[in-house]
Design a protein around this motif. Structure first.
Motif, PDB file in Angstrom:
ATOM      1  N   VAL A  11       0.754  -1.275  -0.105  1.00 46.67           N
ATOM      2  CA  VAL A  11      -0.041   0.074   0.020  1.00 46.67           C
ATOM      3  C   VAL A  11       0.903   1.140   0.099  1.00 46.67           C
ATOM      4  O   VAL A  11       0.597   2.111  -0.885  1.00 46.67           O
ATOM      5  CB  VAL A  11      -0.946   0.042   1.134  1.00 46.67           C
ATOM      6  CG1 VAL A  11      -1.638   1.405   1.321  1.00 46.67           C
ATOM      7  CG2 VAL A  11      -1.981  -1.155   1.118  1.00 46.67           C
ATOM      8  N   ASN A  62      -0.677  -0.415  -5.286  1.00 45.59           N
ATOM      9  CA  ASN A  62      -1.195   0.126  -3.756  1.00 45.59           C
ATOM     10  C   ASN A  62      -2.687  -0.289  -3.653  1.00 45.59           C
ATOM     11  O   ASN A  62      -2.947  -0.706  -2.558  1.00 45.59           O
ATOM     12  CB  ASN A  62      -1.482   1.752  -3.997  1.00 45.59           C
ATOM     13  CG  ASN A  62      -2.368   2.468  -3.015  1.00 45.59           C
ATOM     14  OD1 ASN A  62      -3.551   2.573  -3.490  1.00 45.59           O
ATOM     15  ND2 ASN A  62      -1.480   2.827  -1.934  1.00 45.59           N
ATOM     16  N   TYR A  82      -3.970  -3.151  -0.520  1.00 49.67           N
ATOM     17  CA  TYR A  82      -5.472  -3.383   0.486  1.00 49.67           C
ATOM     18  C   TYR A  82      -5.835  -4.983   0.439  1.00 49.67           C
ATOM     19  O   TYR A  82      -6.224  -5.197   1.670  1.00 49.67           O
ATOM     20  CB  TYR A  82      -6.694  -2.329   0.089  1.00 49.67           C
ATOM     21  CG  TYR A  82      -6.206  -0.862   0.109  1.00 49.67           C
ATOM     22  CD1 TYR A  82      -5.831  -0.339   1.554  1.00 49.67           C
ATOM     23  CD2 TYR A  82      -6.017  -0.059  -1.062  1.00 49.67           C
ATOM     24  CE1 TYR A  82      -5.418   0.976   1.419  1.00 49.67           C
ATOM     25  CE2 TYR A  82      -5.469   1.352  -0.763  1.00 49.67           C
ATOM     26  CZ  TYR A  82      -5.158   1.718   0.396  1.00 49.67           C
ATOM     27  OH  TYR A  82      -4.851   3.009   0.523  1.00 49.67           O
ATOM     28  N   GLU A 128     -12.421   0.171   0.194  1.00 51.23           N
ATOM     29  CA  GLU A 128     -11.353   0.531   0.996  1.00 51.23           C
ATOM     30  C   GLU A 128     -11.828   0.600   2.313  1.00 51.23           C
ATOM     31  O   GLU A 128     -11.274   0.350   3.236  1.00 51.23           O
ATOM     32  CB  GLU A 128     -10.570   1.712   0.489  1.00 51.23           C
ATOM     33  CG  GLU A 128      -9.438   1.358  -0.718  1.00 51.23           C
ATOM     34  CD  GLU A 128      -9.272   2.500  -1.600  1.00 51.23           C
ATOM     35  OE1 GLU A 128      -9.027   3.621  -1.045  1.00 51.23           O
ATOM     36  OE2 GLU A 128      -8.899   2.286  -2.468  1.00 51.23           O
ATOM     37  N   ALA A 167      -1.668   1.103   7.384  1.00 47.25           N
ATOM     38  CA  ALA A 167      -1.820   1.354   5.860  1.00 47.25           C
ATOM     39  C   ALA A 167      -3.005   2.621   5.529  1.00 47.25           C
ATOM     40  O   ALA A 167      -3.071   2.858   4.474  1.00 47.25           O
ATOM     41  CB  ALA A 167      -2.604   0.202   5.354  1.00 47.25           C
TER      42      ALA A 167
END
Lengths: 495, 186, 468, 100, 627
Positions: free
Chosen positions: A284, A307, A311, A403, A420
């Protein structure tokens, strides 16, 4: 029904490859077949009823190589249905986008239809060998897309792509063989292997097999430090190639986590989940930081993929941290991970198609060479801004749904996941910087006289972003498919 | 006892001439030395009752060395007696490897507890050989016939540059056109 | 005696003799009759082999096995030779030695089948001779400079391998008190271990020459480059069938005290690694393929190493052999169709000029690296599984790594195919088209896919073990 | 005269032959080395036959070895002739176009 | 029925705004009807807001969003807290839009669409009763504010202002992600009213997250910096963003979650202190400004400090009153500032000298607003501030004292502005931003006037809550400061001119991140290119260090940057030694093996013989030794 969905593109591909129908007809056929396939998929989705845990919808099972326990076994559940739909949508978008393709359109249509079958096949496969067959074919298809339609140093990128991902796929194969031999009776059937969880109680063998499988999936996903094939591949790929690569093919890796690695090797997964959490966090942050340093739009989007996939890895890793964490939180994390796969596919697919427009008009992705593009190309600007905001996880778009669940679920499972969170901010910063560099300020450099999006370019991009919006506002349908499956994955890991 | 002495004499001859093959300075002498070595081994075979095979060995090697001499004179255009030559590319590595090979094989020969003899030799080994060839080992001889056939075909294909089409024309109707008339009775 | 059981072999012999004899009376441009004889003989051999499927048995006092292994050899070797003749039609047609070539091909095929079926060291030795001697002839047949050189290399290595093979046979026969495998399997377990190990190693050495594996691989790249395409296609494909099946039979006989699995595993590793890396920077396509076959033998040795330790070993070997044969021949068929393609650079732009040929090449080359769903993928899947099942997990990892490395040289070739043609390389006119070779190539490519998708069913049929 | 003695002599012949095969340049001379190795094999086979198992198998094996020797030599001559014709040399070392 | 009202409240502006934006992109021109469509929509929204808050039953609406978690749905609710705020926001928005439609300026269609989108996101934020719903409105609000501040995208400076605003508030918003995670881990679910139920340490994390997010949005310390840049936006945007909507929402969130803050024991006081300190610090900043909009912006942060202070003390009503009163006052002032900006082409105080004399009607309205800002009785902010201070006194004297200083400062900056506007000194020439039009449209006075009425009258809401002591004290303080400052200008603290260095700090932070990113990028290249990449990375690092030297930034920053450099250098080295070296070794190894593997193939047969002999010897050794 499912067979039809998977193999219709292949049949069309073979016909297109064999019969010289002319360029116009080839483009038209491509669009027609992808739309037909998408319609079939939507029909499937409408009629889909969540099957009982461990069961599958639209299941079909035929013998293939019975003596080694390999079968043609396909089926759909809450993990695969969204990804199948995503595949259908992205490929249809690519077909429309390519309606103006001048460079050997017939071959390209055939290749992408072939690739579509391969991608659909991976998500439909319920047998490890079948999974592997399709998995490898996607690499082959993408290689030819890169080698045949790429630009820049594409031969080298294509070679690197093939070598690297092939390494991953062979590691995967070794892992699969290990699973096969560990199961009693020997089988490659995914549901049977999930039910058997063959390497429970043998930590060393379990870890080794998991290591092989993870290596394969991590390269495909890709996670840091196995991501180095991705940026060159994207930079030199054609727009549709990039879109498919990012939107669909990266998901093959993450899909493998939830479909294969987690439920089949729960003991090993739990033992090594912290590694995945760490790798996810690093991916990430590293992906976002490196993306920020890029001066090339496509490379930048490629790194945001690292990135975003980070996640997913973080979430599935957190789902393995069973002790002292809440099952609801882990379920949320896995749900978020699967949602992220869909979301990233929609949004990044759109962004790569938009980046392709830059190359189409000006043979350059260099951010510094553009400026004030919003004046000559308002449609392009508007869609890019919407895409960028969707990509940075703005609520109202699918990225947020994904997310937010990933982060909250992961934090719920382990407070290390907090590390993160800055990734969200970094992504926002880098996307804004890029968008501003490209679109705002006085119109200068390559922007002067830039032709705005054509209808064939607008339609697929807008369609993908609209879907991202729909998922972002009313995610209930999608989550209604994913949640039961994710819950069952979490249960399987926890056993 | 007598056979023991004979064996050792023959062995010394076989090995000595064997070494001579690579010590003499012409190919003709080498081939003679090789023939002697084979003859010695052939006689050793006779010593252990393998009359037929031993004799066959001697005969064959005599013929083969004759062929070799002819070969060298006819095809390679050299006078073997008059052409002393050194024909090696260094001798150290081969010598080391050969000594090593001897140590391994000899060591194995001496150290391995070879099995005891199973059954006694039949009265007439040649008859037994014939019987085996016609019964249990029939297939071996069948295949050997194919091997010989293949050897003839392959060797001729390699060794002759002129095919029947060169001699008789593409439709095989012409008179043979040979630069040097050959053959028997022509 | 059991002559009826040897009908497939007899047809091959008859075909070879017939082709040679008929050739003596045929005008130069009508030697197709000899070809016809050869083809009929091969077909007859295959048909009789199919008809003979049934209960495994041995014939000629246990010196020859008629079982699944032999059946595989009969069908694959004869089928492979058939394809070789198909791809070589244009190259051989009207050649001075056309009939002799067919005779030698059939005789070598016969040798390969005998080698594979041999259940007796004596038969093994003569089978070795019969499989290797015609190959020397095939390599040097066109009297070219490189062919002659390759023939010398091959001959010298083959002769050495034969001697070592015979030495091993002598030792094993002495130890076992007989030469049939049935006797050996009973007796060797009580024989001195060191001597048994020596004998096995020596016999195996001879078979490694046939298979073209390390350390007797050096002739393979030379012969592949130096010989004509037809011969090269043959010698990189068919002899391996005999060599590997014979090695398999031998390994099954070896008593447990001898670490033959480890030995074969290491030799396999050496072959895979050496062949793969030596192929990396090759410029000549044929030489590249030669090295690639060296690495392929390494993969084919996996099930040999697992012989007797996994039920899947023999079926996987058979499937791999079948897949490898069609795959390798598909690539050679394209080269036969385009003899102007000598170096990697020559391949540039083939996809535009001749999409079908390029397509076949892509299928064939991807199969060589083991991409699903092609034939060699099925082979790799099953052999890897068999090797792991046989306790050789390390070897599987090595093989997987070697597969990845092999991708490198294959992609060098493939990426040239899809490049735009350089300048004005004229695509060959209709007159230069080689329909037979092209047709064979297409057939092989279809075969590659069919084997990959459908040959899994064969595994069941093949699961009956060998007899001795 | 014991088995060991016979085998030692055979080993000596084999090793001498190996030396020749390794050291000689001319194809025909290499062939002589190979023949000498076979000579050793023949002697060993005879010794094994006599001292361990005087069965017909051993005899047939001897015969096969002798046959093999013959056919290999025949091929050797053919190959040497080919080399001489095409390349004008009798030395295996002189032809190194194929390498790498 | 109430559901429909709520749905209309949220969906109407959002949908209309989105449609207007689409039209803007599609036509690329100006839609003439856009202003009136926007005003009409805003009017309908305001009507719906009034109706909803006046409804007998609490209107509620929810739709499934993240169904796995309790409270994962988007639930909208109008209650005692959200009702008045909702009405304020929508009415202020209506008036601002009306003013924008009347001021005669030429605005792109996009502007109207974005304003409506912004309005919709604010109504969503106000009515949200769950975390997902809140975030939905909260962040769309941020994003649209970015687009509004950077409306004139040809000017990079304005876009950068938007970027700073967005990134700063988004950085703070991450707090809400933490809250979400903590709520999940703590088992409370995502309903806002259930957040205090979170167990163990999680409740603290949840409260901290909310606190950070709210302080960011409300431009409280230490996040106040973004407000300065946000003044780059058009005046109607400032009027809406910095009065009733965006900044106020930070305060509103704290009011909404004050039970959570209270549940922790520390978060309430922390919020209160942050608010109190902001009133003082930003009050000083406002005094030091030489630009009317900058002054107003700083005063916004300072005034919101009272809201935050109230929320920290759970004085919900007082806080709400302050919020509402400030909204009306500040909107009027920003609109007035915007009118002068249009008329005189500048917002610098030096240009605005005597502006009230030139435009007496507008000047009068602005004076009312400034007096209200100063807390002069009986205007609205006087009462609400009194209520807040009363609550503070109950809690802690120190807090009360600080608040009082803040109140005094607000009188100081208001009177500074008043002094300038009524000054008789000759103004500097304007036109440094746009050529001034020299006139103020009459129609514009209507919305400003209505807002001014609010600034006068809304105090009635709060008078009951305020302690009489505070009212008297506050009144005297305000009037006293007014009297002093009008006679002699307040000393402008030089340390406060540049907003306490907060924007600069933000810039430096951003620059540091970019540099870190560059280093990461080089590290990644090293990962990809092996040796070459490694060398380039090191060289790039050297160049980076040199550039850093050249920049010659202040000492403290230097130290931070040096640390970062060291870290980045370390990571590059690590990269070089770790994966980079591995990839490199593999590549070189493979190539080397390729050469090595061909070496035995010499073309010399006797060497092949030797190889065979050696390999066989080794193999023999193996089979003899290994059992």
């Amino acid at each position: 029904m499912l067979d039809l969905v998977v193999f219709v593109p292949l049949v069309a591909a073979v016909l297109l490859a064999a019969v010289d129908v002319g360029d116009r007809a080839a483009r038209g056929t491509w669009v027609a077949v992808t739309v037909l396939d998408l319609a079939l998929l939507v029909g499937m989705a409408v009629a889909y009823r969540t099957p009982a845990p461990g069961a599958l919808a639209y299941e079909r099972r035929l013998e293939w190589i019975p003596s080694v326990g390999v079968g043609y076994h396909v089926g759909v559940d809450g993990l695969s249905l969204p990804l199948l739909l995503l595949t259908g949508v992205v490929f249809a978008g690519c077909a429309v986008y390519s309606l103006r393709e001048q460079h050997r359109p017939r071959a390209q249509a055939a290749l992408f239809l072939f690739l579509q079958t391969a991608c659909l096949g991976v998500f439909a496969a319920q047998d490890l060998v079948l999974f592997f067959v399709f998995f490898d074919l996607t690499i082959v298809g993408m290689y030819f897309s890169l080698a045949g339609w790429g630009h820049g140093d594409h031969r080298r990128s294509a070679l690197q792509f093939f070598l690297y991902t092939f390494l991953g796929s062979l590691a995967l194969l070794v892992g699969f063989i290990g699973l096969y031999l560990a199961a009693d009776p020997h089988t490659f059937d995914i549901p049977e292997l999930i039910a058997a969880a063959p390497l429970q109680g043998s930590p060393v063998a379990g870890a080794l097999v998991l290591g092989a499988v993870l290596l394969g999936l991590a390269i495909k996903t890709p996670v840091v430090p196995f991501h180095t094939w991705l940026p060159p591949a994207h930079t030199d790929a054609p727009a549709v190639g990039s879109a498919v690569l990012a939107a669909v093919m990266l998901k093959l890796g993450t899909y493998g986590f939830v479909r294969i690695a987690m439920p089949m090797l729960p003991d090993a997964w739990r033992a090594w989940a912290w590694v995945l959490v760490g790798v996810g966090i690093v991916s990430v942050l590293w992906g976002a930081l490196v993306a920020m340093a890029q001066r090339d739009l496509k490379r930048m989007i490629a790194y945001t993929s690292v990135n975003h996939m980070g996640y997913v890895v973080l979430a599935v890793g957190a789902a393995g941290l069973v002790s002292g964490s809440d099952a609801v939180a882990r379920g949320v994390a896995v749900t978020g991970a699967v949602t992220q796969m869909v979301s990233h596919g929609l949004i990044t697919g759109a962004l790569f198609l938009l980046a392709g427009v830059l190359h189409d008009r000006r043979d350059s992705y260099d951010l510094g060479s553009f400026g004030g593009l919003a004046a000559p190309a308002p449609r392009f600007a508007a869609l890019l801004v919407v895409g960028a905001f969707a990509s940075l996880g703005l609520p109202g778009f699918s990225g947020f749904v994904a997310e937010f669940q990933v982060l909250t679920g992961s934090i719920g499972a382990t407070s290390w996941a907090v590390a993160a969170v800055p990734g969200i901010l970094l992504t926002a910063a880098l996307l804004l910087r890029a968008v501003q560099q490209l679109l705002t300020g006085p119109t200068r450099g390559l922007s002067v006289g830039f032709q705005d999006l054509r209808a064939t370019e607008t339609l697929p991009v807008a369609g993908l972003l609209l879907l991202a919006l729909v998922v972002g506002v009313v995610p209930a349908t999608l989550l209604g498919w994913i949640t039961p499956a994710a819950t069952s994955v979490v249960e399987l890991v926890g056993r | 006892m007598l056979s023991g002495i004979a064996f050792w004499v023959l062995s010394v001859v076989a090995v000595g001439t064997g070494i001579a093959v690579f010590r003499v300075d012409s190919m003709a002498r080498a081939s003679y030395a090789l023939a002697v070595s084979f003859a010695a081994v052939g006689l050793c075979l006779v010593l252990v009752d393998l009359h037929f095979v031993g004799v066959v060995t001697v005969l064959m090697m005599t013929m083969e060395m004759a062929v070799m001499a002819v070969f060298m004179v006819m095809f390679m255009g050299m006078n073997p007696a008059l052409m002393p030559m050194s024909m090696t590319h260094g001798t150290r590595t081969p010598a080391v490897l050969a000594v090593g090979c001897f140590l391994v094989l000899g060591g194995g020969a001496v150290l391995v507890p070879w099995p005891e003899r199973r059954g006694a030799p039949v009265a007439d080994p040649t008859v037994a050989l014939g019987a085996a060839l016609m019964e249990s080992k029939m297939l071996v001889m069948l295949t050997v016939s194919a091997v010989l056939f293949a050897t003839v075909v392959a060797a001729l294909c390699l060794a002759t540059t002129r095919s029947r089409y060169d001699r008789f024309g593409d439709d095989l109707r012409s008179r043979p056109s040979d630069p040097v008339r050959g053959g028997v009775g022509r | 005696m059991d002559y009826g059981a040897l009908l497939p072999e007899a047809s091959l012999l008859a075909g070879g003799v017939g082709a040679l004899l008929s050739g003596s009376f045929l005008p130069r441009h009508r030697q197709w009759a000899a070809r016809l004889i050869a083809v009929v003989a091969l077909l007859a051999s295959m048909v009789t082999a199919l008809l003979a499927l049934g209960t495994p048995t041995t014939v000629f006092s246990g010196s020859y096995a008629v079982d699944t292994g032999t059946a595989v050899a009969r069908l694959v070797a004869a089928g492979g030779t058939l394809l070789v003749i198909g791809l070589g039609v244009e190259e051989l047609s009207g050649d001075r030695r056309e009939s002799e070539t067919y005779a030698l091909l059939l005789l070598a095929t016969l040798g390969v089948v005998v080698l594979a079926g041999a259940s007796d060291l004596l038969v093994l030795v003569v089978g070795f001779l019969l499989a290797s001697i015609p190959v020397y002839g095939l390599i040097g047949l066109d009297l070219s400079r490189l062919g002659a050189e390759a023939a010398v290399t091959t001959y010298l290595l083959g002769a050495l391998a034969g001697i070592v093979l015979m030495l091993g046979s002598v030792v094993l026969t002495a130890l076992g008190g007989g030469s049939t495998y049935r006797v050996l399997a009973e007796q060797l377990s009580t024989a001195p271990r060191a001597a048994v190990a020596f004998g096995v190693l020596a016999v195996l050495t001879g078979l490694l020459f046939e298979a073209g594996a390390v350390p007797l691989h050096s002739w393979v790249p030379d012969a592949t480059q130096g010989a004509r395409t037809t011969s090269a296609a043959f010698l990189t494909t068919v002899p391996k069938v005999g060599g590997l099946l014979a090695a398999y039979r031998l390994v099954e006989v070896v008593p447990t005290g001898v670490p033959v699995a480890l030995l074969v595993g290491l030799l396999a590793t050496a072959s895979m690694v050496l062949g793969t890396f030596a192929a990396f920077a090759q410029r000549d396509l044929r030489r590249l393929l030669g090295w690639s076959t060296v690495s392929q033998v390494g993969f084919l040795l996996l099930p040999v190493a697992a012989a007797g330790r996994s039920d899947l070993a023999l079926p996987s070997l058979a499937v791999y052999l079948l897949g490898y044969t069609v795959t390798n021949l598909s690539v050679f068929a394209v080269l036969a169709a385009r003899p102007d393609q000598r170096t990697v650079q020559d391949a540039r732009g083939l996809a535009r000029q001749q999409p079908w040929a390029a397509g076949v090449l892509v299928v064939g080359l991807l199969s060589l690296v083991g991409t699903p769903p092609t034939a060699v993928f099925l082979g790799k899947l099953t052999t890897f599984t068999a090797a792991w099942d046989g306790g050789l997990a390390w070897l599987v990892v090595v093989a997987a790594a070697a597969s990845v490395a092999s991708l490198f040289y294959v992609l060098r070739w493939v990426s040239e195919l899809v490049r735009p043609p350089a300048g004005t390389t004229p695509s060959p006119g209709l007159a230069d088209r080689r329909p037979w070779a092209t047709g064979t190539a297409l057939g092989c490519a279809v075969g590659v896919l069919v084997v990959g998708l459908a040959a899994g069913r064969l595994l069941d049929v093949l699961s009956t073990g060998l007899v001795r | 005269m014991t088995l060991q003695a016979v085998l030692l002599v055979a080993a000596a012949l084999f090793s001498v032959g190996l030396y020749g095969a390794l050291s000689q340049q001319v194809v025909v001379m290499v062939m002589m080395g190979l023949e000498l190795m076979l000579n050793g094999v023949i002697l060993a086979a005879a010794g094994f036959w006599w001292f361990t198992s005087p069965s017909p198998d051993g005899q047939v094996l001897l015969l096969v070895v002798i046959t093999a020797m013959t056919v290999e030599m025949a091929m050797g001559f053919a190959v040497a002739t080919l080399l001489h014709r095409v390349r004008g040399t009798d030395s295996a070392d002189a032809v190194t176009d194929l390498r790498g | 029925m109430s559901g429909v009202l709520l749905a209309a409240l949220v969906a109407l502006p959002l949908v209309a705004g989105a449609l207007l934006c689409l039209v803007a992109v599609g036509t690329a021109g100006v839609l003439r009807a856009a202003p009136w469509l926007a005003v009409g929509t805003a009017a309908l929204t305001a009507a719906a807001a009034v109706a909803a808050s006046a409804a007998a039953t609490r209107p509620m609406l929810s739709w499934a969003f993240l169904p796995t978690v309790p409270g994962g749905e988007v639930r909208l609710l109008v209650d005692d807290l959200s009702g008045p705020v909702l009405v304020t926001v929508t009415v202020v928005a209506l008036l601002v839009l009306l003013a924008a439609a009347l001021d005669g300026e030429h605005r792109p269609t996009r502007f109207w669409g974005l304003m409506l989108l912004f309005l919709g996101s604010v109504t969503l934020t106000v009515t949200a009763a769950t975390l997902p719903g809140l975030l939905l409105g909260w962040e769309i609000m941020g994003a649209t504010s970015y687009a509004l501040i950077g409306l004139r995208w040809r000017d990079p400076e304005r876009v950068r202002g938007g970027q700073t605003a967005f990134l700063t508030t988004r950085a703070a918003d991450l707090g809400l992600y933490l809250t979400g995670g903590a709520a999940l881990a703590g088992g409370s679910g995502w309903s806002l009213e259930r957040l205090p139920d979170a167990t163990g340490p999680w409740v603290h994390l949840a409260a901290a997250g909310v606190l950070v997010a709210a302080l960011g949005k409300a431009a409280q310390l230490p996040f106040s910096g973004w407000l300065s840049g946000a003044m780059q936006g058009p005046s109607p945007v400032s009027a809406l963003l910095h009065s009733a909507a965006m900044v106020a929402m930070g305060g509103y969130l704290l009011l909404r979650t004050s039970p959570l803050l209270a549940a922790t024991g520390w978060a309430g006081p922390a919020a209160a202190w942050a608010g109190a300190l902001t009133t003082v610090a930003l009050g000083a900043v406002a005094v030091a400004q030489t630009d009317l909009k900058q002054l107003l912006a700083a005063s916004t942060a300072a005034q919101l400090g009272f809201v935050v202070l109230a929320a920290g003390l759970s004085a919900t009503t007082a806080g709400t009153d302050q919020l509402i009163a400030h909204a009306a006052t500040k909107a009027a002032l920003f609109l007035a500032a915007g009118a002068w900006l249009t008329a005189l082409g500048s917002k610098r105080l030096a240009v605005l000298r005597g502006a009230a004399r030139r435009f007496p009607l507008l000047g009068g309205l602005a004076t009312i607003g400034l007096l209200a800002l100063a807390g002069a009785p009986p205007l609205a902010l006087w009462a609400s501030k009194g209520a807040v201070l009363a609550a503070a006194r109950e809690d802690s004297t120190a807090l009360w004292a600080v608040g009082l200083v803040g109140a005094a400062l607000s009188a100081a900056y208001a009177s500074t502005a008043l002094r300038v506007l009524w000054s008789q000194a000759a103004p500097e020439p304007g036109g440094d931003e746009d050529p001034g039009t020299g006139t103020v449209p009459r129609a514009l006075l209507l919305p400003i006037g209505v807002l001014g009425l609010g600034a006068v009258g809304l105090g009635a809401l709060a008078v009951d809550d305020a302690g009489p002591g505070e009212l008297v004290l506050g009144g005297i303080l305000a009037l006293g400061v007014l009297a002093v400052v009008l006679r002699r200008p307040a000393p402008a603290p030089s340390w406060a001119v540049h907003w306490l260095g907060l924007p600069r700090a933000g810039e430096l932070l951003g620059a540091g991140t970019v540099r870190l990113a560059d280093w990461s990028g080089r590290g990644d290249d090293a990962l990809q290119h092996g040796v070459l990449g490694g060398v380039a990375g090191v060289r790039g690092l050297a160049r980076g260090v040199a550039a850093l030297d050249d920049a010659g930034v202040a000492g403290a920053v230097d130290r931070v940057a040096a640390d970062t450099t060291r870290a980045a250098a370390g990571s590059t080295r690590l990269d070089d030694a770790g994966p980079g070296a591995a990839v490199r070794a593999v590549t070189r190894g493979a190539r080397g093996l390729g050469v090595l593997a061909r070496r035995p193939q010499t073309g010399l047969t006797h060497q092949y013989y030797v190889q065979v002999a050696v390999v066989l010897a080794a193999a023999l050794l193996l089979v003899l030794v290994v059992r």
